[in-house]
Design a protein around this motif. Structure first.
Motif, PDB file in Angstrom:
ATOM      1  N   VAL A  40       3.900 -15.973  -0.142  1.00  0.00           N
ATOM      2  CA  VAL A  40       5.075 -16.017  -1.018  1.00  0.00           C
ATOM      3  C   VAL A  40       5.315 -14.645  -1.638  1.00  0.00           C
ATOM      4  O   VAL A  40       6.452 -14.160  -1.691  1.00  0.00           O
ATOM      5  N   GLN A  41       4.244 -14.013  -2.065  1.00  0.00           N
ATOM      6  CA  GLN A  41       4.355 -12.682  -2.668  1.00  0.00           C
ATOM      7  C   GLN A  41       4.917 -11.669  -1.668  1.00  0.00           C
ATOM      8  O   GLN A  41       5.755 -10.832  -2.026  1.00  0.00           O
ATOM      9  N   SER A  42       4.503 -11.751  -0.423  1.00  0.00           N
ATOM     10  CA  SER A  42       5.006 -10.836   0.608  1.00  0.00           C
ATOM     11  C   SER A  42       6.497 -11.027   0.848  1.00  0.00           C
ATOM     12  O   SER A  42       7.243 -10.046   0.996  1.00  0.00           O
ATOM     13  N   LEU A  43       6.947 -12.272   0.884  1.00  0.00           N
ATOM     14  CA  LEU A  43       8.375 -12.535   1.073  1.00  0.00           C
ATOM     15  C   LEU A  43       9.187 -12.003  -0.105  1.00  0.00           C
ATOM     16  O   LEU A  43      10.220 -11.356   0.080  1.00  0.00           O
ATOM     17  N   ALA A  44       8.715 -12.270  -1.315  1.00  0.00           N
ATOM     18  CA  ALA A  44       9.408 -11.793  -2.508  1.00  0.00           C
ATOM     19  C   ALA A  44       9.426 -10.265  -2.541  1.00  0.00           C
ATOM     20  O   ALA A  44      10.440  -9.649  -2.911  1.00  0.00           O
ATOM     21  N   GLN A  45       8.320  -9.664  -2.143  1.00  0.00           N
ATOM     22  CA  GLN A  45       8.224  -8.205  -2.134  1.00  0.00           C
ATOM     23  C   GLN A  45       9.250  -7.606  -1.173  1.00  0.00           C
ATOM     24  O   GLN A  45       9.919  -6.623  -1.492  1.00  0.00           O
ATOM     25  N   ARG A  46       9.391  -8.184  -0.004  1.00  0.00           N
ATOM     26  CA  ARG A  46      10.344  -7.664   0.981  1.00  0.00           C
ATOM     27  C   ARG A  46      11.772  -7.738   0.466  1.00  0.00           C
ATOM     28  O   ARG A  46      12.565  -6.807   0.673  1.00  0.00           O
ATOM     29  N   LEU A  47      12.096  -8.823  -0.205  1.00  0.00           N
ATOM     30  CA  LEU A  47      13.442  -8.942  -0.760  1.00  0.00           C
ATOM     31  C   LEU A  47      13.674  -7.897  -1.847  1.00  0.00           C
ATOM     32  O   LEU A  47      14.738  -7.280  -1.916  1.00  0.00           O
ATOM     33  N   GLU A  48      12.675  -7.665  -2.673  1.00  0.00           N
ATOM     34  CA  GLU A  48      12.788  -6.634  -3.711  1.00  0.00           C
ATOM     35  C   GLU A  48      12.904  -5.244  -3.088  1.00  0.00           C
ATOM     36  O   GLU A  48      13.682  -4.409  -3.553  1.00  0.00           O
ATOM     37  N   VAL A  49      12.161  -4.985  -2.029  1.00  0.00           N
ATOM     38  CA  VAL A  49      12.272  -3.709  -1.306  1.00  0.00           C
ATOM     39  C   VAL A  49      13.700  -3.542  -0.788  1.00  0.00           C
ATOM     40  O   VAL A  49      14.294  -2.464  -0.929  1.00  0.00           O
ATOM     41  N   ALA A  50      14.258  -4.589  -0.224  1.00  0.00           N
ATOM     42  CA  ALA A  50      15.633  -4.523   0.283  1.00  0.00           C
ATOM     43  C   ALA A  50      16.611  -4.208  -0.846  1.00  0.00           C
ATOM     44  O   ALA A  50      17.508  -3.371  -0.693  1.00  0.00           O
ATOM     45  N   GLU A  63       7.405   2.139  -3.355  1.00  0.00           N
ATOM     46  CA  GLU A  63       5.951   1.946  -3.224  1.00  0.00           C
ATOM     47  C   GLU A  63       5.303   1.724  -4.585  1.00  0.00           C
ATOM     48  O   GLU A  63       4.499   0.812  -4.765  1.00  0.00           O
ATOM     49  N   THR A  64       5.655   2.582  -5.530  1.00  0.00           N
ATOM     50  CA  THR A  64       5.063   2.531  -6.864  1.00  0.00           C
ATOM     51  C   THR A  64       5.416   1.233  -7.587  1.00  0.00           C
ATOM     52  O   THR A  64       4.555   0.589  -8.178  1.00  0.00           O
ATOM     53  N   GLU A  65       6.675   0.843  -7.518  1.00  0.00           N
ATOM     54  CA  GLU A  65       7.145  -0.328  -8.268  1.00  0.00           C
ATOM     55  C   GLU A  65       6.754  -1.654  -7.638  1.00  0.00           C
ATOM     56  O   GLU A  65       6.524  -2.628  -8.340  1.00  0.00           O
ATOM     57  N   THR A  66       6.703  -1.708  -6.292  1.00  0.00           N
ATOM     58  CA  THR A  66       6.469  -2.995  -5.622  1.00  0.00           C
ATOM     59  C   THR A  66       5.079  -3.133  -5.019  1.00  0.00           C
ATOM     60  O   THR A  66       4.646  -4.243  -4.736  1.00  0.00           O
ATOM     61  N   GLY A  67       4.428  -2.008  -4.776  1.00  0.00           N
ATOM     62  CA  GLY A  67       3.146  -2.049  -4.080  1.00  0.00           C
ATOM     63  C   GLY A  67       3.292  -2.191  -2.575  1.00  0.00           C
ATOM     64  O   GLY A  67       2.302  -2.334  -1.855  1.00  0.00           O
ATOM     65  N   ALA A  68       4.523  -2.153  -2.081  1.00  0.00           N
ATOM     66  CA  ALA A  68       4.766  -2.273  -0.640  1.00  0.00           C
ATOM     67  C   ALA A  68       4.308  -1.015   0.085  1.00  0.00           C
ATOM     68  O   ALA A  68       4.430   0.092  -0.442  1.00  0.00           O
ATOM     69  N   SER A  69       3.811  -1.201   1.280  1.00  0.00           N
ATOM     70  CA  SER A  69       3.419  -0.056   2.106  1.00  0.00           C
ATOM     71  C   SER A  69       4.663   0.607   2.683  1.00  0.00           C
ATOM     72  O   SER A  69       5.736  -0.008   2.752  1.00  0.00           O
ATOM     73  N   THR A  70       4.500   1.855   3.123  1.00  0.00           N
ATOM     74  CA  THR A  70       5.633   2.530   3.754  1.00  0.00           C
ATOM     75  C   THR A  70       6.040   1.816   5.045  1.00  0.00           C
ATOM     76  O   THR A  70       7.217   1.819   5.401  1.00  0.00           O
ATOM     77  N   ALA A  71       5.089   1.180   5.702  1.00  0.00           N
ATOM     78  CA  ALA A  71       5.418   0.412   6.918  1.00  0.00           C
ATOM     79  C   ALA A  71       6.330  -0.765   6.575  1.00  0.00           C
ATOM     80  O   ALA A  71       7.309  -1.036   7.290  1.00  0.00           O
ATOM     81  N   THR A  72       6.035  -1.466   5.480  1.00  0.00           N
ATOM     82  CA  THR A  72       6.883  -2.582   5.053  1.00  0.00           C
ATOM     83  C   THR A  72       8.259  -2.072   4.652  1.00  0.00           C
ATOM     84  O   THR A  72       9.284  -2.652   5.029  1.00  0.00           O
TER      85      THR A  72
END
Length: 100
Positions: A40-50, A63-72
């Motif tokens: 669930v966290q990964s899905l929410a993170q992707r939407l926030e990245v978008a 990266e800093t705000e969401t913790g998402a990798s550059t690959a994501t």
């Protein structure tokens, strides 16, 4: 669409179940039973990245705000640029609902 490879009765059932949910609280309950916290966290993170990419944030800030990798971040950007416009459609609708 990549997901066409998975198209079928069981995926239709999943999407119909999601569409049947009446409010955010029902979504919390459903996804709590359906998926792990990480999923669930990964899905929410992707939407926030978008959302952040659409608003012009840098990869570093995302990266800093969401913790998402550059690959994501790159994958989400690729979907925004060359995908089915689903992120855009969903984010536009969320924004419209928030301004009501």
């Amino acid at each position: 669409m990549q997901i066409d490879k998975l198209r079928g009765k069981t995926l239709d059932q999943l999407f119909e179940a999601i569409l049947s949910l009446k409010d955010v609280e029902e979504c919390y309950e459903f996804f709590d039973d359906l998926a792990t916290m990480n999923e669930v966290q990964s899905l929410a993170q992707r939407l926030e990245v978008a959302r952040m990419l659409r608003e012009g944030f840098t990869y570093h800030k995302i990266e800093t705000e969401t913790g998402a990798s550059t690959a994501t971040i790159s994958r989400v950007k690729r979907c925004l640029n060359y995908g089915n416009d689903a992120y855009t459609k969903a984010l536009d609708r969320v924004q419209a609902n928030q301004t009501k």
